[in-house]
Scaffold this active site. Structure first.
Site, PDB file in Angstrom:
ATOM      1  N   HIS A  36       1.004  -0.631   0.451  1.00 58.72           N
ATOM      2  CA  HIS A  36       0.118  -0.177   0.292  1.00 58.72           C
ATOM      3  C   HIS A  36       0.772   1.769   0.275  1.00 58.72           C
ATOM      4  O   HIS A  36       0.957   2.380  -1.164  1.00 58.72           O
ATOM      5  CB  HIS A  36      -1.194   0.193   1.236  1.00 58.72           C
ATOM      6  CG  HIS A  36      -1.785   1.040   1.344  1.00 58.72           C
ATOM      7  ND1 HIS A  36      -2.492   1.709   0.534  1.00 58.72           N
ATOM      8  CD2 HIS A  36      -2.271   2.399   2.545  1.00 58.72           C
ATOM      9  CE1 HIS A  36      -3.526   2.773   0.877  1.00 58.72           C
ATOM     10  NE2 HIS A  36      -2.611   2.770   2.653  1.00 58.72           N
ATOM     11  N   HIS A  62       3.602   6.470   5.557  1.00 61.32           N
ATOM     12  CA  HIS A  62       2.587   7.732   5.728  1.00 61.32           C
ATOM     13  C   HIS A  62       1.610   6.845   6.854  1.00 61.32           C
ATOM     14  O   HIS A  62       0.891   7.212   7.532  1.00 61.32           O
ATOM     15  CB  HIS A  62       1.629   7.910   4.593  1.00 61.32           C
ATOM     16  CG  HIS A  62       0.602   6.687   4.352  1.00 61.32           C
ATOM     17  ND1 HIS A  62       1.350   5.837   3.313  1.00 61.32           N
ATOM     18  CD2 HIS A  62      -0.463   6.783   3.902  1.00 61.32           C
ATOM     19  CE1 HIS A  62       0.257   4.949   2.955  1.00 61.32           C
ATOM     20  NE2 HIS A  62      -0.733   5.129   3.985  1.00 61.32           N
ATOM     21  N   ASP A  63       1.560   5.884   6.943  1.00 61.77           N
ATOM     22  CA  ASP A  63       0.865   5.022   7.640  1.00 61.77           C
ATOM     23  C   ASP A  63       1.977   4.247   9.765  1.00 61.77           C
ATOM     24  O   ASP A  63       1.617   3.625   9.841  1.00 61.77           O
ATOM     25  CB  ASP A  63       0.951   3.817   7.499  1.00 61.77           C
ATOM     26  CG  ASP A  63      -1.332   4.293   6.840  1.00 61.77           C
ATOM     27  OD1 ASP A  63      -1.347   5.081   7.173  1.00 61.77           O
ATOM     28  OD2 ASP A  63      -1.766   3.336   5.736  1.00 61.77           O
ATOM     29  N   GLU A  66       0.765   5.941  12.379  1.00 61.76           N
ATOM     30  CA  GLU A  66      -0.896   5.129  12.607  1.00 61.76           C
ATOM     31  C   GLU A  66      -0.943   3.955  12.972  1.00 61.76           C
ATOM     32  O   GLU A  66      -1.960   3.688  13.633  1.00 61.76           O
ATOM     33  CB  GLU A  66      -2.092   5.801  12.168  1.00 61.76           C
ATOM     34  CG  GLU A  66      -2.955   5.600  11.985  1.00 61.76           C
ATOM     35  CD  GLU A  66      -3.920   6.890  10.442  1.00 61.76           C
ATOM     36  OE1 GLU A  66      -3.567   8.103  10.470  1.00 61.76           O
ATOM     37  OE2 GLU A  66      -4.667   5.855   9.943  1.00 61.76           O
ATOM     38  N   ASP A  67      -0.405   3.299  12.214  1.00 64.30           N
ATOM     39  CA  ASP A  67      -0.391   1.855  12.242  1.00 64.30           C
ATOM     40  C   ASP A  67       0.744   1.209  13.234  1.00 64.30           C
ATOM     41  O   ASP A  67       0.230  -0.357  12.536  1.00 64.30           O
ATOM     42  CB  ASP A  67      -0.850   1.094  10.651  1.00 64.30           C
ATOM     43  CG  ASP A  67      -1.990   1.677  10.635  1.00 64.30           C
ATOM     44  OD1 ASP A  67      -2.864   1.954  10.777  1.00 64.30           O
ATOM     45  OD2 ASP A  67      -2.580   2.447   9.380  1.00 64.30           O
ATOM     46  N   ASP A 123      -3.199   8.516  -1.097  1.00 63.41           N
ATOM     47  CA  ASP A 123      -4.122   7.299   0.059  1.00 63.41           C
ATOM     48  C   ASP A 123      -5.273   7.006  -0.477  1.00 63.41           C
ATOM     49  O   ASP A 123      -5.380   5.950  -0.876  1.00 63.41           O
ATOM     50  CB  ASP A 123      -3.752   7.872   1.195  1.00 63.41           C
ATOM     51  CG  ASP A 123      -3.669   7.135   2.400  1.00 63.41           C
ATOM     52  OD1 ASP A 123      -3.631   6.005   2.271  1.00 63.41           O
ATOM     53  OD2 ASP A 123      -4.578   7.495   3.582  1.00 63.41           O
TER      54      ASP A 123
END
Ligand code: NDP
Ligand code: ZN
Length: 177
Positions: A36, A62-63, A66-67, A123
């Site tokens: 992704h 980017h994630d 957050e993840d 995204d």
């Protein structure tokens, strides 16, 4: 100079691959998560004509906050303030309720920096394409449509950033059904 940029990009790929190593996407085949962030960077450079290494690295990363357990400080010490700040701008506060987070994402995207807006565009393009081709196995049609409509609200707030990416988003949105 260009070696330095290539090295930073490859460092971001290796860093993100390591951080996301035990995660999978929600499609029925549980694809490797790293596909992704790579898809975002690919969309930005190939479809958006984006050559800014800060944007490409931020897309790859980017994630991570957050993840995964990655912190802002860790991104800052590995990649510098500019990249860490863009990632921070596209990071949702996971301590909030989902509905609240979704509302805030619409508001925050509209006020984000141009670099963060590019990452948001990529995204949402990537996620709508995934929803059309390899959706989460347990999502109803209604849930999928709700997601398309929310993504459009986010993207409507960033228009005027990159015409090619905005057109690519609209094309992906047309698969809503
Ligand atoms: P999630 O936020 O749980 O999942 C969507 C996210 O999953 C994407 O933004 C993407 O995020 C990631 N993702 C991973 N794999 C895929 C894939 N194959 N295709 C697309 N995205 C993928 O879901 P929602 O956005 O639906 O958020 C939950 C909301 O849905 C709540 O507000 C709740 O009220 C509502 N809901 C609605 C239901 C309904 O039937 N209408 C049922 C249940 C909840 P990233 O880019 O960060 O990886
Ligand atoms: Zn994402």
């Amino acid at each position: 100079h260009s070696f330095g940029e290539a090295r930073r990009l490859i460092h971001a790929l290796a860093f993100a691959a390591h951080k996301h190593r035990d995660q999978r996407r929600k499609d029925k085949d549980a694809s490797p998560y790293i596909n992704h962030p790579i898809a975002l960077a690919h969309i930005l450079i190939s479809e958006g004509g984006v050559s800014d290494a800060v944007v490409l690295c931020a897309a790859i990363l980017h994630d991570t906050i957050e993840d995964t357990k990655t912190t802002y400080a860790e991104l800052k010490s590995n990649f510098g303030t500019e990249i860490a700040d863009v990632v921070m701008e596209v990071t949702d506060d996971k301590s909030l309720e989902k509905a609240e987070r979704k509302k805030l994402q619409i508001a925050h995207a509209a006020k984000a920096s141009p670099r963060a807006k590019l990452v948001k565009l990529a995204d949402k393009i990537a996620n709508l394409r995934d929803l059309a081709s390899t959706p989460p196995h347990d999502w109803s049609i209604e849930r999928r449509r709700d997601y398309f409509d929310w993504a459009k609200q986010v993207i409507d707030g960033v228009r005027g950033t990159n015409p090619q990416l905005e057109a690519a988003f609209d094309k992906a949105y047309a698969a809503r059904g």
